[in-house]
Design a protein around this motif. Structure first.
Motif, PDB file in Angstrom:
ATOM      1  N   VAL A  54       0.652  -1.103   0.015  1.00  0.00           N
ATOM      2  CA  VAL A  54      -0.104   0.072   0.101  1.00  0.00           C
ATOM      3  C   VAL A  54       0.970   1.171   0.208  1.00  0.00           C
ATOM      4  O   VAL A  54       0.687   2.200  -0.786  1.00  0.00           O
ATOM      5  CB  VAL A  54      -0.852  -0.007   1.297  1.00  0.00           C
ATOM      6  N   LEU A  55       1.878   1.180   0.944  1.00  0.00           N
ATOM      7  CA  LEU A  55       2.742   2.545   0.882  1.00  0.00           C
ATOM      8  C   LEU A  55       3.556   2.572  -0.516  1.00  0.00           C
ATOM      9  O   LEU A  55       3.628   3.826  -0.780  1.00  0.00           O
ATOM     10  CB  LEU A  55       3.859   2.380   2.004  1.00  0.00           C
ATOM     11  N   LEU A  56       3.941   1.540  -1.176  1.00  0.00           N
ATOM     12  CA  LEU A  56       4.561   1.802  -2.353  1.00  0.00           C
ATOM     13  C   LEU A  56       3.718   2.212  -3.373  1.00  0.00           C
ATOM     14  O   LEU A  56       4.112   3.105  -4.322  1.00  0.00           O
ATOM     15  CB  LEU A  56       5.434   0.498  -2.904  1.00  0.00           C
ATOM     16  N   ALA A  57       2.517   1.785  -3.016  1.00  0.00           N
ATOM     17  CA  ALA A  57       1.597   2.290  -4.285  1.00  0.00           C
ATOM     18  C   ALA A  57       1.057   3.874  -4.216  1.00  0.00           C
ATOM     19  O   ALA A  57       1.124   4.437  -5.058  1.00  0.00           O
ATOM     20  CB  ALA A  57       0.094   1.258  -4.292  1.00  0.00           C
ATOM     21  N   THR A  63       4.549  10.253  -7.062  1.00  0.00           N
ATOM     22  CA  THR A  63       5.563  10.608  -7.956  1.00  0.00           C
ATOM     23  C   THR A  63       5.213  10.617  -9.413  1.00  0.00           C
ATOM     24  O   THR A  63       5.911  11.301 -10.182  1.00  0.00           O
ATOM     25  CB  THR A  63       6.838   9.243  -7.741  1.00  0.00           C
ATOM     26  N   ALA A  64       4.202   9.994  -9.768  1.00  0.00           N
ATOM     27  CA  ALA A  64       3.598   9.872 -11.102  1.00  0.00           C
ATOM     28  C   ALA A  64       3.121  11.487 -11.096  1.00  0.00           C
ATOM     29  O   ALA A  64       3.294  12.021 -12.266  1.00  0.00           O
ATOM     30  CB  ALA A  64       2.476   9.170 -11.353  1.00  0.00           C
ATOM     31  N   LEU A  65       2.220  11.871 -10.184  1.00  0.00           N
ATOM     32  CA  LEU A  65       1.660  13.340 -10.288  1.00  0.00           C
ATOM     33  C   LEU A  65       3.085  14.371 -10.315  1.00  0.00           C
ATOM     34  O   LEU A  65       2.949  15.461 -11.047  1.00  0.00           O
ATOM     35  CB  LEU A  65       1.051  13.848  -9.253  1.00  0.00           C
ATOM     36  N   ALA A 217       5.565  10.149   4.374  1.00  0.00           N
ATOM     37  CA  ALA A 217       6.642  10.136   3.486  1.00  0.00           C
ATOM     38  C   ALA A 217       6.258   9.993   2.002  1.00  0.00           C
ATOM     39  O   ALA A 217       6.572  10.654   1.278  1.00  0.00           O
ATOM     40  CB  ALA A 217       8.015   9.460   3.889  1.00  0.00           C
ATOM     41  N   ALA A 218       5.389   8.890   1.994  1.00  0.00           N
ATOM     42  CA  ALA A 218       4.669   8.494   0.725  1.00  0.00           C
ATOM     43  C   ALA A 218       3.995   9.689  -0.075  1.00  0.00           C
ATOM     44  O   ALA A 218       4.129   9.989  -1.417  1.00  0.00           O
ATOM     45  CB  ALA A 218       4.237   7.409   0.826  1.00  0.00           C
ATOM     46  N   LEU A 219       3.091  10.323   0.815  1.00  0.00           N
ATOM     47  CA  LEU A 219       2.119  11.394   0.424  1.00  0.00           C
ATOM     48  C   LEU A 219       2.790  12.765   0.629  1.00  0.00           C
ATOM     49  O   LEU A 219       2.150  13.710   0.524  1.00  0.00           O
ATOM     50  CB  LEU A 219       0.775  11.109   1.125  1.00  0.00           C
ATOM     51  N   SER A 220       3.918  13.055   0.806  1.00  0.00           N
ATOM     52  CA  SER A 220       4.531  14.198   1.336  1.00  0.00           C
ATOM     53  C   SER A 220       4.321  15.255  -0.144  1.00  0.00           C
ATOM     54  O   SER A 220       4.756  14.903  -1.112  1.00  0.00           O
ATOM     55  CB  SER A 220       6.113  13.930   1.575  1.00  0.00           C
ATOM     56  N   VAL A 403      12.690  14.444   5.102  1.00  0.00           N
ATOM     57  CA  VAL A 403      11.345  13.729   4.952  1.00  0.00           C
ATOM     58  C   VAL A 403      11.321  12.488   5.729  1.00  0.00           C
ATOM     59  O   VAL A 403      10.718  12.141   6.551  1.00  0.00           O
ATOM     60  CB  VAL A 403      10.866  13.645   3.705  1.00  0.00           C
ATOM     61  N   PRO A 404      12.074  11.577   5.345  1.00  0.00           N
ATOM     62  CA  PRO A 404      12.259  10.162   6.043  1.00  0.00           C
ATOM     63  C   PRO A 404      12.716  10.132   7.484  1.00  0.00           C
ATOM     64  O   PRO A 404      12.247   9.400   8.084  1.00  0.00           O
ATOM     65  CB  PRO A 404      13.042   9.358   4.947  1.00  0.00           C
TER      66      PRO A 404
END
Length: 560
Positions: A54-57, A63-65, A217-220, A403-404
């Motif tokens: 889920v986190l990687l998705a 990152t696509a955006l 971090a994934a949605l930062s 961030v991380p």
């Protein structure tokens, strides 16, 4: 009464921290999908929808955006001349700044002469005027080389060669290919995406029971703006791998990743200072020595061939950083603009060096005087944040470094997102500085205000970290609040401790440091140096085992 027979296998994770039980942000968001995790839910039973996936998705979506945010600068136009059809990037009317799509990755393809074809960084040189403001034909012409550290330069060179081979395949065999500069950016961005996914993966595993905290971090917002602004994702990937290796009690491997990270940019080097201070207090200097030797060995292995064959090119990075002035984002430029003082480069370097010494002393005082030994992530965040604050170069994308580390050090979602949003918005007035006066939509003072607010937010985060180092009962990572074993709100039936926040009467600290590795639960050997309160009971952070597949538990290698 269950309408169906109970499962024979009733194993479940009991140590995972549930965000909807101790964090208002995911708890509120969960109402859109039926609410948070129930009190009697079985955790860790899903084979496919795992936290890591889920986190990687989520990271892939952001990152696509981020790539689409840079896409406006990838548009090309063609003109027909007597020599044939000429294709170029469409950056008329300062499009890269007005559309906020500027990227160093794209600009450096020509700036570092990677477009010349058979060129090798650190060997290839060109001449330019020593005075950037001088007119054509005036001033001294000096040699210039690739101005980035070795691994970054080789990464850029590799992406350029792949893009050129792709273009050659189009010319020779008709294989579809974009304009070579666009191909270079896309190839480089694909590699940066891989490094950022590694950052999320390693950060999530380092968090152990708080694996879901990596969603911040994934949605930062910083990732949304700066994932492809420069090559900083490479460094964050190596730093995240170093912390993960250290947490798995592999100090030599942690050192190797620190060495590789330092060959990308200098900031991973501060991790050695962090580990030295913590190991000094815990009396585990032998493990630190292994880390330091691994870092030196990896750095030398990468740099030595370039030093031997192209010493002038290798020294260019250090020459460039010594000669450069203060960035507009730095505290020195703000002071200069405020009081009308012009910094001499030698004075600026001396003040920066003095600031680094003061920062090292301050970190040592925090480590040796704190009543409880700081967590690795806490001290690493303080070190990197301090490095940015005292450094003369704080480009907007450098905030990705934090961030991380912030996710692991500060378990407070609203505070982190407030800082990330403010930091990401600095990009808007920053781009204004490059626009011609008639195109500027904001006055320069807006940029100064944005940088000051960002700096104050980072200082506020540092204050929170120091407060929680001195008051570990307020540190949600140490208390384990919100874990499955303790029930909702951290104090349900079967809780680890009897009091709120998993602190029973006189129980002290329940857990120590999930990223601590050999430091996790270690006894202080330098207690006489610290101003101590009543001795606190500190236990190593529990390592949950996957009830479905023990080999995928957080205690060992994971394929998730």
């Amino acid at each position: 009464m269950s309408p169906r027979p109970y499962a024979v296998d009733d194993r479940t994770l009991v140590d995972r921290v549930v965000p909807t039980w101790n964090d208002g942000v995911p708890a509120g968001a969960a109402t859109m999908v039926g609410g948070g995790l129930g009190r009697h839910a079985a955790v860790g039973r899903s084979r496919w929808v795992t936290p890591l996936r889920v986190l990687l998705a989520l990271a892939l979506c952001v990152t696509a955006l981020s790539w689409f945010g840079k896409a406006a600068c990838l548009q090309t136009s063609s003109t027909t001349t007597s020599a044939g059809t000429e294709t170029r990037l469409t950056n008329d009317n300062q499009r890269q700044f007005t559309n906020l799509c500027y990227s160093d990755v794209l600009a450096l393809y020509q700036a570092e002469k990677l477009d010349r074809g058979n060129t090798f960084p650190y060997k290839t040189f060109w001449h330019e005027n020593s005075d950037p403001g001088a007119k054509a034909g005036e001033g001294e012409q000096v040699k210039r080389y690739m101005e980035y550290p070795v691994l970054t330069g080789l990464y850029m060179y590799g992406a350029a060669k792949l893009a050129q081979w792709w273009a050659a395949a189009h010319d020779n065999w008709g294989i579809p290919a974009p304009y070579v500069t666009v191909g270079y950016f896309d190839i480089a961005a694909l590699g940066l995406l891989a490094f950022w996914l590694i950052t999320i993966w390693a950060t999530a595993l380092t968090a152990r029971a708080r694996i879901w905290s990596a969603w911040i971090a994934a949605l930062s917002p910083l990732v949304l703006v700066h994932a492809f602004t420069n090559f900083d994702a490479i460094a964050t990937g190596f730093v995240a791998l170093a912390l993960l290796s250290w947490s798995r009690r592999k100090p030599w491997l942690a050192g190797v990743f620190i060495g590789f990270g330092t060959a990308v940019t200098l900031y991973p080097l501060v991790l050695l200072l962090v580990l030295l201070l913590l190991c000094w207090r815990a009396g585990t200097v032998r493990e630190f020595t292994r880390t330091a030797l691994g870092a030196v060995g990896a750095w030398v292995a990468v740099n030595l061939p370039i030093v031997i064959f192209y010493p002038s090119g290798w020294l260019e990075y250090f020459r460039y950083n010594s000669d450069r002035g203060a960035d507009p984002d730095s505290v020195y430029r703000i002071l200069s603009d405020s009081i009308g003082f012009t910094w001499n480069n030698d004075l600026l370097d001396a003040v920066s060096l003095l600031g680094a010494v003061v920062l090292a002393i301050a970190l040592a005082v925090v480590v040796l005087r704190a009543p409880t030994r700081p967590r690795v992530a806490q001290l690493a965040f303080l070190a990197v944040a301090g490095f940015l604050l005292i450094n003369k170069a704080w480009s907007p994308q450098h905030s990705l470094w934090l961030v991380p580390l912030a996710v692991l050090a500060i378990p407070h979602t609203r505070l982190l997102f407030a800082w990330m949003a403010i930091d990401a918005l600095v990009w808007i007035p920053r781009m204004t500085l490059f626009l011609d006066p008639e195109r500027r939509w904001l006055p320069e003072e807006w940029f100064t205000v944005a940088v000051v607010v960002r700096g104050l937010m980072v200082v506020a985060l540092c204050v929170v970290v120091v407060w929680q180092i001195w008051h570990p009962e307020d540190d949600l990572v140490r208390t384990g609040a919100g874990s499955v074993a303790s029930g909702p709100n951290g104090c349900g039936a079967g809780s680890v401790a009897s009091g709120p926040n998993d602190y029973g009467a006189g129980s002290g600290v329940r857990f120590d440091d999930p990223a601590g590795g050999v430091l996790d639960g270690a006894t202080d050997r330098m207690g006489k140096w610290s101003r101590r309160r009543a001795r606190q009971v500190v236990e190593a952070w529990p390592v949950p085992v996957d009830p479905i597949a023990p080999e995928n538990s957080l205690s060992g290698p994971s394929v998730e």
